[in-house]
Motif scaffolding. Structure first.
Motif, short mmCIF file in Angstrom:
data_model
loop_
_atom_site.label_atom_id
_atom_site.label_comp_id
_atom_site.label_asym_id
_atom_site.label_seq_id
_atom_site.Cartn_x
_atom_site.Cartn_y
_atom_site.Cartn_z
N GLU A 124 -2.74 13.24 -5.88
CA GLU A 124 -4.08 12.88 -6.35
C GLU A 124 -4.74 11.88 -5.42
N THR A 125 -3.96 10.91 -4.95
CA THR A 125 -4.52 9.88 -4.09
C THR A 125 -4.84 10.41 -2.71
N LEU A 126 -4.02 11.29 -2.19
CA LEU A 126 -4.32 11.92 -0.89
C LEU A 126 -5.67 12.62 -0.92
N ASP A 127 -5.95 13.31 -2.02
CA ASP A 127 -7.24 14.00 -2.14
C ASP A 127 -8.37 13.01 -2.38
N ARG A 149 -8.18 3.22 4.48
CA ARG A 149 -8.13 4.16 3.36
C ARG A 149 -6.71 4.28 2.80
N VAL A 150 -5.72 4.25 3.68
CA VAL A 150 -4.33 4.30 3.22
C VAL A 150 -4.00 3.05 2.40
N LEU A 156 -3.83 2.15 -5.43
CA LEU A 156 -4.36 2.97 -6.52
C LEU A 156 -3.27 3.79 -7.20
N THR A 157 -2.19 4.12 -6.49
CA THR A 157 -1.14 4.94 -7.09
C THR A 157 -0.46 4.25 -8.26
N ALA A 158 -0.52 2.91 -8.31
CA ALA A 158 0.10 2.18 -9.42
C ALA A 158 -0.79 2.14 -10.65
N HIS A 159 -2.00 2.70 -10.56
CA HIS A 159 -2.96 2.71 -11.66
C HIS A 159 -3.19 1.30 -12.23
N PRO A 160 -3.61 0.35 -11.37
CA PRO A 160 -3.81 -1.02 -11.85
C PRO A 160 -5.04 -1.12 -12.74
N VAL A 180 -15.16 6.15 0.16
CA VAL A 180 -14.30 5.13 -0.45
C VAL A 180 -15.01 4.47 -1.62
N LEU A 181 -16.25 4.10 -1.44
CA LEU A 181 -16.99 3.44 -2.51
C LEU A 181 -17.23 4.38 -3.68
N ALA A 182 -17.44 5.68 -3.40
CA ALA A 182 -17.59 6.64 -4.49
C ALA A 182 -16.31 6.71 -5.31
N ALA A 183 -15.16 6.66 -4.63
CA ALA A 183 -13.88 6.67 -5.34
C ALA A 183 -13.71 5.41 -6.18
#
Length: 556
Positions: A124-127, A149-150, A156-160, A180-183
């Motif tokens: 999910e994060t890669l996309d 970006r990495v 983000l993968t930890a869902h903080p 990035v800002l859209a994400a």
């Protein structure tokens, strides 16, 4: 979600606190934009949210900071990692693995996330961050923007519940920054993540903010809605400066809103002479530097592909293009300290340096001394700390003056004070903010006033006032007959500082022309004033102000 209760932070030896009696409450699902001058304490404020201040930075914290009910004084950063994700100014310094995919998984491994969940979140994060094509790439091989970006994706993968971002778009090209800002905005709106974001390129982010935290410079922090905060804020993007000049009410924060308000101003400016964005200093003589057939490879990757380039004395050239297009590799090849597999580089009144000789791995090594090389070509890299090795700021400045033979004893100090005033001589360079480090390295390099000056992302970490000071310094170099090349993603800086723009893609030059012709033709590279006042040919707010002043009328 985040509560500051009479928080003050003071560092050892400091005359006054960096933060003074901060009393704030940040709600769940807010995007809070932190603004202020370089060195005002933005990084310190961000560091208090996850306990980096004072657990790792030192200093004394008074008052109380709580995040999701946890007091950061009693929960060090490792015990807040499931709640607060942090991305610092230098992403490479925070990496702990070797490849993109491994870095995205690392935080989840430390939190004991089940393997099947980890795999799903990585995909999910890669996309989400546009990293799918880079999943197996080594982190050290990525461009600065790709590394950024990495770094964001890895937290983000930890869902903080809270995301702290320090200059998240500083290394990104305009298109990548928008992605990035859209994400980030999706995380706020769809998942209720609280985002605390510090950014100097306010033109990119101000329209997304729910709240602005303004660090005034004396340790205090004010909190207000963006239209209210930017009425009097010490830093503001061009859209706000134009709104202030035109006395628009309410104050627009986006190009869309500004265009709606700008119809009377466009009518007022129609038919009037457009002042130049800057004074041209370029000469018609022989180029200060001539490059032919430059090729740079890293293994199987061709970073620069058969590039020809002429740099004229007195000309300021902006080198633009998406992340990974070869800009930095070209600068290092022109300087001579980086690899160059083919091609030649010639300085005015100097013999050419054929690539076949090993001696020319360093520019002109067979013909010039190191002191002469530094005098003729200067380079400020993306990571300015690579050039800082002494114990204090004063020692660095004194060394630069000695090496350059500066007539005035405060030559380097004078340049530094114009870029980032107030840095004590006894400060360790590693204790400076990223913007202050960059200002210091610029001062060290510009002290020698080389014939050709190469600047790689020189505006990272600099506020608008510091950028204006840098523009004045660059303009002075050009007026003295120096050739200046600036690799940057900062379109507002380019609009105000450059005579010429070269756009690179996949190692090749795809556009080369005057600043107005190149950047206005591209929606991604056009500055805010050009977008707001189109089809009128204005690039900067300063041009608008000059046109109105020349006509002897105000705005209405």
């Amino acid at each position: 979600m985040i509560r500051f209760d009479e928080v003050s932070v003071v560092y050892a030896g400091a005359d006054q606190p960096v933060l003074r009696d901060v009393d704030l409450t940040l709600e769940e699902g807010e995007l809070c934009l932190v603004v202020g001058r370089t060195g005002a304490g933005k990084s310190t404020l961000l560091g208090t949210v996850n306990g980096l201040v004072p657990h790792f930075t030192g200093g004394t914290l008074a008052g109380r900071v709580t995040v999701d009910g946890r007091d950061t004084a009693h929960f060090p950063p490792r015990e807040l990692a499931d709640v607060v994700g942090v991305v610092g100014q230098d992403p490479l310094a925070g990496f702990v693995t070797d490849t993109v995919e491994e870095e995205l998984a690392y935080v989840m491994e430390q939190l004991a996330v089940p393997a099947d969940v980890m795999r799903k979140r990585v995909e999910e994060t890669l996309d989400l961050m546009g990293l799918a094509d880079l999943r197996h790439r080594a982190l050290s091989e990525l461009s600065g923007g790709q590394q950024q970006r990495v770094a964001i994706g890895s937290v983000l993968t930890a869902h903080p519940k809270v995301l702290v971002l320090d200059e998240p778009t500083s290394a990104l090209d305009p298109t990548a920054a928008e992605e990035v800002l859209a994400a980030v905005v999706r995380l706020v709106h769809d998942l209720g993540v609280t985002v605390v974001l510090a950014e100097h390129r306010l033109e990119r982010v101000v329209q997304y903010a729910d709240r602005v935290l303004h660090l005034t410079g004396d340790g205090t922090v004010t909190s207000a809605a963006p239209p209210v905060a930017f009425r009097t804020a010490s830093v503001a993007p061009p859209v706000v400066d134009l709104g202030r000049l035109a006395r628009w009410d309410p104050l627009p924060l986006s190009v869309r809103d500004a265009r709606r308000a700008a119809a009377p101003l466009r009518q007022q400016l129609t038919g009037r002479p457009v002042p130049p964005a800057r004074t041209a200093h370029a000469t018609d003589g022989a180029p200060a530097l001539t490059a032919r057939g430059i090729v740079v490879r890293y293994g199987d990757v061709v970073a620069v592909r058969d590039v020809d380039l002429d740099l004229r004395a007195g000309e300021v050239t902006a080198l633009m293009g998406r992340n990974g297009s070869g800009k930095s590799s070209l600068l290092w090849a022109l300087h001579g300290a980086g690899p160059r597999q083919a091609g030649t580089v010639r300085l005015a009144d100097a013999p050419s340096t054929p690539v076949e000789s090993k001696a020319v791995r360093r520019f002109g090594a067979r013909r010039t001394t190191k002191a002469e090389q530094r005098r003729r070509v200067g380079l400020v890299p993306q990571t300015p700390t690579d050039l800082l090795y002494l114990e204090t700021v004063g020692a660095e400045l004194a060394q630069a003056d000695r090496e350059s033979g500066a007539a005035a004893p405060d030559g380097a100090r004078d340049i530094l004070d114009r870029l980032a005033p107030g840095i004590p001589d006894d400060t360790h360079p590693r204790d400076l903010s990223e913007g202050q480090k960059l200002a210091l390295v610029l001062a060290l390099q510009l002290t020698t006033a080389p014939d050709v000056v190469l600047l790689d992302e020189p505006t990272r970490g600099l506020d608008y006032q510091a950028k204006r000071a840098l523009i004045r310094i660059v303009d002075a170099l050009a007026a003295e007959g120096r050739s200046v090349v600036i690799s940057t993603h900062d379109v507002e800086f380019v609009a105000a500082s450059a005579d010429r723009v070269i756009v690179m893609a996949e190692g090749e030059t795809v556009a080369d022309g005057s600043t107005a012709d190149v950047i206005v033709a591209s929606p991604a590279f056009a500055p805010q004033a050009a977008k707001i006042l189109a089809p009128l040919p204005y690039l900067t707010v300063g041009q608008v102000e000059g046109a109105l002043a020349a006509a002897g009328t105000g705005t209405r």
